[in-house]
Motif scaffolding. Structure first.
Motif, mmCIF file in Angstrom:
data_model
loop_
_atom_site.group_PDB
_atom_site.id
_atom_site.type_symbol
_atom_site.label_atom_id
_atom_site.label_comp_id
_atom_site.label_asym_id
_atom_site.label_seq_id
_atom_site.Cartn_x
_atom_site.Cartn_y
_atom_site.Cartn_z
ATOM 1 N N MET A 1 -33.115 -60.212 -29.256
ATOM 2 C CA MET A 1 -32.771 -60.332 -30.606
ATOM 3 C C MET A 1 -30.925 -60.431 -30.475
ATOM 4 S SD MET A 1 -32.721 -57.871 -33.858
ATOM 5 C CE MET A 1 -32.357 -56.393 -33.010
ATOM 6 N N LYS A 2 -30.464 -61.341 -31.011
ATOM 7 C CA LYS A 2 -28.903 -61.477 -31.119
ATOM 8 C C LYS A 2 -28.213 -61.054 -32.297
ATOM 9 C CE LYS A 2 -28.907 -65.480 -27.615
ATOM 10 N NZ LYS A 2 -28.491 -66.593 -27.472
ATOM 11 N N LEU A 3 -27.148 -60.277 -32.203
ATOM 12 C CA LEU A 3 -26.279 -59.911 -33.183
ATOM 13 C C LEU A 3 -24.849 -60.317 -32.871
ATOM 14 C CD1 LEU A 3 -28.013 -56.144 -33.282
ATOM 15 C CD2 LEU A 3 -28.538 -58.071 -34.643
ATOM 16 N N ASN A 4 -24.738 -61.499 -33.720
ATOM 17 C CA ASN A 4 -23.426 -61.939 -33.131
ATOM 18 C C ASN A 4 -22.605 -62.414 -34.274
ATOM 19 O OD1 ASN A 4 -23.392 -61.816 -30.174
ATOM 20 N ND2 ASN A 4 -24.844 -63.387 -30.479
ATOM 21 N N PRO A 5 -22.208 -61.234 -35.304
ATOM 22 C CA PRO A 5 -21.089 -61.460 -36.402
ATOM 23 C C PRO A 5 -19.812 -61.482 -36.124
ATOM 24 C CG PRO A 5 -22.107 -59.483 -36.541
ATOM 25 C CD PRO A 5 -22.673 -60.017 -35.414
ATOM 26 N N TYR A 6 -19.325 -61.445 -34.757
ATOM 27 C CA TYR A 6 -18.134 -60.881 -34.521
ATOM 28 C C TYR A 6 -17.557 -62.170 -33.592
ATOM 29 C CZ TYR A 6 -20.391 -56.503 -35.031
ATOM 30 O OH TYR A 6 -20.951 -55.490 -35.518
ATOM 31 N N SER A 7 -16.068 -61.810 -33.452
ATOM 32 C CA SER A 7 -15.416 -63.041 -32.994
ATOM 33 C C SER A 7 -14.753 -62.702 -31.552
ATOM 34 C CB SER A 7 -13.960 -63.264 -33.685
ATOM 35 O OG SER A 7 -13.134 -62.278 -33.771
ATOM 36 N N THR A 8 -14.908 -61.348 -30.925
ATOM 37 C CA THR A 8 -14.458 -60.812 -29.790
ATOM 38 C C THR A 8 -15.646 -60.192 -29.087
ATOM 39 O OG1 THR A 8 -14.000 -58.726 -30.437
ATOM 40 C CG2 THR A 8 -12.175 -60.601 -30.669
ATOM 41 N N LEU A 9 -16.737 -60.386 -29.501
ATOM 42 C CA LEU A 9 -17.921 -59.913 -28.915
ATOM 43 C C LEU A 9 -19.210 -60.753 -29.095
ATOM 44 C CD1 LEU A 9 -18.020 -56.169 -30.430
ATOM 45 C CD2 LEU A 9 -16.934 -56.586 -28.210
ATOM 46 N N ARG A 10 -20.012 -60.662 -27.880
ATOM 47 C CA ARG A 10 -21.333 -61.313 -28.096
ATOM 48 C C ARG A 10 -22.453 -60.255 -27.725
ATOM 49 N NH1 ARG A 10 -18.952 -65.421 -24.542
ATOM 50 N NH2 ARG A 10 -20.448 -64.848 -23.049
ATOM 51 N N ILE A 11 -23.389 -60.159 -28.479
ATOM 52 C CA ILE A 11 -24.196 -59.144 -28.351
ATOM 53 C C ILE A 11 -25.593 -59.664 -28.500
ATOM 54 C CG2 ILE A 11 -24.970 -56.804 -29.357
ATOM 55 C CD1 ILE A 11 -22.435 -56.446 -30.870
ATOM 56 N N ALA A 12 -26.515 -59.143 -27.617
ATOM 57 C CA ALA A 12 -27.932 -59.229 -27.696
ATOM 58 C C ALA A 12 -28.657 -58.143 -27.297
ATOM 59 C CB ALA A 12 -28.133 -60.494 -26.527
ATOM 60 N N VAL A 13 -29.770 -57.820 -27.743
ATOM 61 C CA VAL A 13 -30.471 -56.613 -27.866
ATOM 62 C C VAL A 13 -32.103 -57.191 -27.264
ATOM 63 C CG1 VAL A 13 -31.531 -54.597 -28.740
ATOM 64 C CG2 VAL A 13 -29.534 -55.336 -29.300
ATOM 65 N N ASP A 14 -32.582 -56.475 -25.964
ATOM 66 C CA ASP A 14 -33.768 -56.887 -25.706
ATOM 67 C C ASP A 14 -34.172 -55.682 -24.732
ATOM 68 O OD1 ASP A 14 -35.814 -59.023 -25.209
ATOM 69 O OD2 ASP A 14 -34.956 -58.877 -23.068
ATOM 70 N N ALA A 15 -35.757 -55.417 -25.016
ATOM 71 C CA ALA A 15 -36.372 -54.482 -24.245
ATOM 72 C C ALA A 15 -35.655 -53.204 -23.940
ATOM 73 C CB ALA A 15 -36.588 -55.024 -22.688
ATOM 74 N N GLY A 16 -34.819 -52.866 -25.166
ATOM 75 C CA GLY A 16 -34.213 -51.277 -25.172
ATOM 76 C C GLY A 16 -32.675 -51.609 -24.624
ATOM 77 N N ILE A 17 -32.234 -52.660 -24.604
ATOM 78 C CA ILE A 17 -30.963 -52.663 -23.881
ATOM 79 C C ILE A 17 -30.121 -53.499 -24.720
ATOM 80 C CG2 ILE A 17 -29.573 -53.435 -21.840
ATOM 81 C CD1 ILE A 17 -32.105 -53.209 -20.123
ATOM 82 N N ALA A 18 -28.981 -53.226 -25.122
ATOM 83 C CA ALA A 18 -27.913 -53.827 -25.880
ATOM 84 C C ALA A 18 -26.765 -54.371 -24.812
ATOM 85 C CB ALA A 18 -27.269 -53.086 -27.098
ATOM 86 N N TRP A 19 -26.692 -55.719 -24.616
ATOM 87 C CA TRP A 19 -25.905 -56.373 -23.832
ATOM 88 C C TRP A 19 -24.841 -56.770 -24.470
ATOM 89 C CZ3 TRP A 19 -27.754 -55.841 -18.950
ATOM 90 C CH2 TRP A 19 -28.898 -55.943 -18.862
ATOM 91 N N ILE A 20 -23.464 -56.193 -24.285
ATOM 92 C CA ILE A 20 -22.288 -56.542 -25.131
ATOM 93 C C ILE A 20 -21.367 -57.086 -24.232
ATOM 94 C CG2 ILE A 20 -20.192 -55.836 -26.367
ATOM 95 C CD1 ILE A 20 -22.022 -53.430 -27.490
ATOM 96 N N GLU A 37 -14.122 -54.497 -34.135
ATOM 97 C CA GLU A 37 -15.676 -54.949 -33.897
ATOM 98 C C GLU A 37 -16.276 -54.024 -33.001
ATOM 99 O OE1 GLU A 37 -14.880 -59.052 -32.657
ATOM 100 O OE2 GLU A 37 -14.788 -59.855 -35.042
ATOM 101 N N LEU A 38 -15.463 -53.511 -32.080
ATOM 102 C CA LEU A 38 -16.299 -52.301 -31.137
ATOM 103 C C LEU A 38 -16.886 -51.129 -32.340
ATOM 104 C CD1 LEU A 38 -13.902 -52.140 -28.109
ATOM 105 C CD2 LEU A 38 -16.415 -52.726 -28.071
ATOM 106 N N HIS A 39 -15.625 -50.837 -33.259
ATOM 107 C CA HIS A 39 -16.013 -49.815 -34.153
ATOM 108 C C HIS A 39 -17.448 -50.021 -34.761
ATOM 109 C CE1 HIS A 39 -13.291 -46.306 -33.970
ATOM 110 N NE2 HIS A 39 -12.623 -47.230 -33.474
ATOM 111 N N ASP A 40 -17.467 -51.416 -35.291
ATOM 112 C CA ASP A 40 -18.350 -51.955 -36.218
ATOM 113 C C ASP A 40 -19.727 -51.889 -35.468
ATOM 114 O OD1 ASP A 40 -19.073 -53.184 -38.955
ATOM 115 O OD2 ASP A 40 -19.863 -54.495 -37.521
ATOM 116 N N ALA A 41 -19.782 -52.683 -34.282
ATOM 117 C CA ALA A 41 -20.809 -52.790 -33.593
ATOM 118 C C ALA A 41 -21.711 -51.683 -32.953
ATOM 119 C CB ALA A 41 -20.687 -53.707 -32.300
ATOM 120 N N LEU A 42 -20.668 -50.667 -32.435
ATOM 121 C CA LEU A 42 -21.157 -49.511 -32.071
ATOM 122 C C LEU A 42 -21.960 -48.491 -33.102
ATOM 123 C CD1 LEU A 42 -18.739 -48.605 -29.180
ATOM 124 C CD2 LEU A 42 -21.214 -49.414 -28.890
#
Length: 290
Positions: A1-20, A37-42
């Protein structure tokens, strides 16, 4: 699953791991936008039970987080809302405290360099694994005429001991991955060609555990309460950063390539060159009045 509403972060969550992936060109400075964006994502991940591990890496091959943006004092009004959420720490310390108290296990994959605010980010994470040939870490604030303001003094004392903390804080030197590991600043150095696979393996082993087990382990090894030390650090930082010298050093650094890929390759030399020039100016004899 990708979560990318950000301009300075790229985030994908897969198999229990969030890759930022930190992606704030040109050199991944810790800017106001990245902090927000770190505050929001975390914050969103904090309540996500599907994510048990967070792995941070950089889109820049040479730089993880260069340092705090040298223009960030111009953004403080825009960051007031975040600062008000964390009244016991300053804005920069708040990033580290957010990391230190994140329920997931936080891992930094350090392929490039991390200085000042970047080094503080690395030390605040639960674990860091670094590329032996290419990674470097330095608490370089002394070369800018200030002490760390994002928890660096407290993180270093806890991780490496007082004597090594004094060395690293007062020289401002960038140290290689093997030295950082020997000092206890990071977990270990591994060959650059093996870094991705090694970090993937650690993250996958932890993510395979139950959330309850991970939570219990983190609860039994809580982060140290740094409140008093962070308050003292902020007071010292605020007193120094308000002086004339840090502004002149940072302006000179920007004029000599800081916050560009070329200048950040050896920022220590850039900063020492600027400081030497300012020192020479101060020793010039006064011109006689006509």
């Amino acid at each position: 699953m990708k979560l990318n509403p950000y301009s300075t972060l790229r985030i994908a969550v897969d198999a229990g791991i969030a890759w930022i992936t930190l992606d704030n060109p040109p050199v991944n400075v810790l800017s106001g936008t990245l902090i927000r964006e770190l505050h929001d994502a975390l914050g969103h991940l904090r309540d996500d039970r599907s994510a048990r591990v967070i792995v941070f890496s950089s889109a820049h091959p040479e730089l993880f987080i260069a340092h705090v943006d040298m223009h960030i004092l111009d953004e403080m009004d825009e960051l007031r809302e975040i600062a008000d959420r964390n009244p016991d720490v300053n804005l920069f310390q708040g990033v580290g405290e957010l990391l230190r108290h994140q329920p997931q296990v936080t891992i930094v994959k350090l392929a490039g360099k991390a200085r000042a605010g970047g080094a503080e980010f690395v030390a605040a994470a639960d674990m860091t694994f670094a590329a032996r040939e290419t990674a470097g870490i330095g608490q370089s604030e002394a070369l800018m005429g200030i002490v760390p303001g994002g928890g660096g003094t407290q993180h270093l004392r806890e991780r490496v001991g007082r004597n090594r903390a004094l060395e690293l804080l007062l020289t401002g030197d960038l140290v290689d991955a093997d030295t950082a590991a020997a000092y206890g600043w990071i977990n270990r150095a591994v060959p650059a060609a093996e870094l991705d696979a090694f970090v993937d393996g650690v993250a996958e082993k932890i993510a395979a555990l139950s959330p309850e087990l991970i939570a219990a382990t983190k609860r039994l090894l809580p982060p140290t309460d740094l409140t008093d030390g962070l308050r003292a650090e902020n007071d010292a930082w605020a007193e120094l950063v308000g002086g004339d010298l840090p502004g002149r050093l940072m302006t000179g650094a920007l004029q000599n390539g800081a916050q560009t890929s070329a200048g950040e390759r050896d920022l220590e030399s850039v900063l020492r060159k600027v400081a030497g020039g300012l020192q020479s100016e101060s020793h010039q004899p006064a011109r006689p009045q006509s």
